[in-house]
Every structure is written in structure tokens, then in C-alpha cells.
Motif scaffolding. Structure first.
Motif, PDB file in Angstrom:
ATOM      1  N   ILE A 245      41.754  54.750  60.658  1.00 29.33           N
ATOM      2  CA  ILE A 245      41.748  53.831  59.489  1.00 29.33           C
ATOM      3  C   ILE A 245      40.190  53.757  58.701  1.00 29.33           C
TER       4      ILE A 245
ATOM      5  N   GLN B  91      43.007  53.980  66.905  1.00 27.50           N
ATOM      6  CA  GLN B  91      43.598  53.568  65.337  1.00 27.50           C
ATOM      7  C   GLN B  91      42.283  53.050  64.489  1.00 27.50           C
TER       8      GLN B  91
ATOM      9  N   MET C  93      44.989  47.978  56.931  1.00 25.23           N
ATOM     10  CA  MET C  93      44.253  48.804  55.885  1.00 25.23           C
ATOM     11  C   MET C  93      45.337  48.838  54.590  1.00 25.23           C
ATOM     12  N   GLU C  94      46.513  49.114  54.931  1.00 25.16           N
ATOM     13  CA  GLU C  94      47.447  49.279  53.630  1.00 25.16           C
ATOM     14  C   GLU C  94      47.525  47.878  52.865  1.00 25.16           C
ATOM     15  N   LYS C  95      47.441  46.839  53.353  1.00 25.94           N
ATOM     16  CA  LYS C  95      47.806  45.524  52.668  1.00 25.94           C
ATOM     17  C   LYS C  95      46.604  44.832  52.442  1.00 25.94           C
ATOM     18  N   ASP C  96      45.506  44.879  53.260  1.00 19.57           N
ATOM     19  CA  ASP C  96      44.472  44.124  53.170  1.00 19.57           C
ATOM     20  C   ASP C  96      43.118  44.847  52.662  1.00 19.57           C
ATOM     21  N   GLY C  97      43.033  46.072  52.644  1.00 19.75           N
ATOM     22  CA  GLY C  97      41.899  47.132  52.602  1.00 19.75           C
ATOM     23  C   GLY C  97      41.092  47.332  53.858  1.00 19.75           C
TER      24      GLY C  97
ATOM     25  N   ALA D  73      46.958  49.842  60.964  1.00 20.98           N
ATOM     26  CA  ALA D  73      47.364  50.640  59.708  1.00 20.98           C
ATOM     27  C   ALA D  73      47.638  49.596  58.676  1.00 20.98           C
ATOM     28  N   GLU D  74      48.759  48.531  59.242  1.00 13.65           N
ATOM     29  CA  GLU D  74      49.160  47.629  58.167  1.00 13.65           C
ATOM     30  C   GLU D  74      48.001  46.804  57.524  1.00 13.65           C
TER      31      GLU D  74
ATOM     32  N   SER E 139      49.728  45.954  62.698  1.00 14.78           N
ATOM     33  CA  SER E 139      48.924  46.927  63.273  1.00 14.78           C
ATOM     34  C   SER E 139      47.561  47.088  62.507  1.00 14.78           C
TER      35      SER E 139
ATOM     36  N   ARG F   7      49.155  40.809  60.844  1.00 18.85           N
ATOM     37  CA  ARG F   7      49.465  42.190  60.717  1.00 18.85           C
ATOM     38  C   ARG F   7      49.987  42.616  62.017  1.00 18.85           C
TER      39      ARG F   7
END
Length: 141
Positions: free
Chosen positions: A99, A95, A71-75, A68-69, A66, A64
């Protein structure tokens, strides 16, 4: 700072399931690569974070760009393992706070007291200047 005595470290490492390794390198001779692979072999779900390698396969998943990514894609993330220079650790800690990570682990040689204090003030646990690949076997986990 909490989390530095053996019992606290043991408790933290037992509760952790998902770890984001910020500064992961695809090069097998780099510490971030070896530590991430070790943690995966210990049963942790490890997600590599490196914007220059984003989208590549690694550690049974996808690198990933970041947190943030992640968190968005993996939880949600339990632990953010920081392989960045001390002067860059604060941004990663911020960061991690943003998150909602449960804690931050700054690797050997990575020290930022102010960032650790911000993490703890936000309800995260913080460990500095230690390596989970050393601590896991040392603590008998």
C-alpha cells in the motif's frame, strides 16, 4: 538496522501523522487498545485494523478490515504499528509495502528480521521490538 538510535526514532515519530494499528483490540485491557488510544491523545491520526471488528466505530473513525481498505477509504499511511505475533508480522509488512506505507513498527516482542529487511529494501523504515507509547515520552515528544 536504521531507525533504532534515539535521534532516528525521534525524527521518525515527528514525521508520522497517520498510523494504522494492525491487531487493534476493542478490549480496553489489551496493549493494542491502550497504545492506540495513547497515540491518538498525542495528536496522531490512528486507524484501527481488525477484520473481526471492521465497520465498528473506534478512535474517532471506523475500524478497517485490512491495510488495503485503510488505503482505499482513509488514504495513505505513514506508519503501520504491528500488534501480531512475530510469525504473522511478515505478512503485515508485505501488505504495508503493497500500500506504499512509509514505515513499519513492530511492537515489543515482535521480531522478524527478514520482514524488516524486505521493508527497508522497498524503501520503508522499520523498527522492531519497541513500543511507540514508551518511546514518545522517553524521547520527550
Amino acid at each position: 538496522m536504521p531507525g533504532h538510535d534515539d535521534e532516528s526514532l525521534r525524527s521518525l515519530l515527528r514525521r508520522v501523522e497517520r498510523i494504522a494499528v494492525v491487531g487493534w483490540s476493542p478490549k480496553p485491557d489489551r496493549p493494542s487498545h491502550g497504545v492506540a488510544a495513547f497515540l491518538r491523545r498525542q495528536g496522531y491520526q490512528v486507524i484501527a485494523v481488525n477484520p473481526g471488528q471492521a465497520g465498528q466505530a473506534a478512535l474517532g473513525g471506523v475500524v478497517r478490515a485490512s491495510l488495503a481498505e485503510v488505503m482505499e477509504k482513509d488514504g495513505p499511511i505513514d506508519m503501520v504499528d504491528i500488534f501480531r505475533r512475530s510469525e504473522e508480522a511478515g505478512g503485515v509488512v508485505d501488505q504495508a509495502i503493497a500500500i506504499g506505507a512509509k514505515g513499519v513498527w513492530m511492537q515489543l516482542g515482535v521480531i522478524d528480521e527478514k520482514a524488516a529487511a524486505r521493508a527497508e529494501a522497498a524503501g520503508l523504515w522499520a523498527v522492531m521490538n519497541r513500543c511507540p507509547a514508551i518511546e514518545v515520552p522517553r524521547l520527550g515528544l
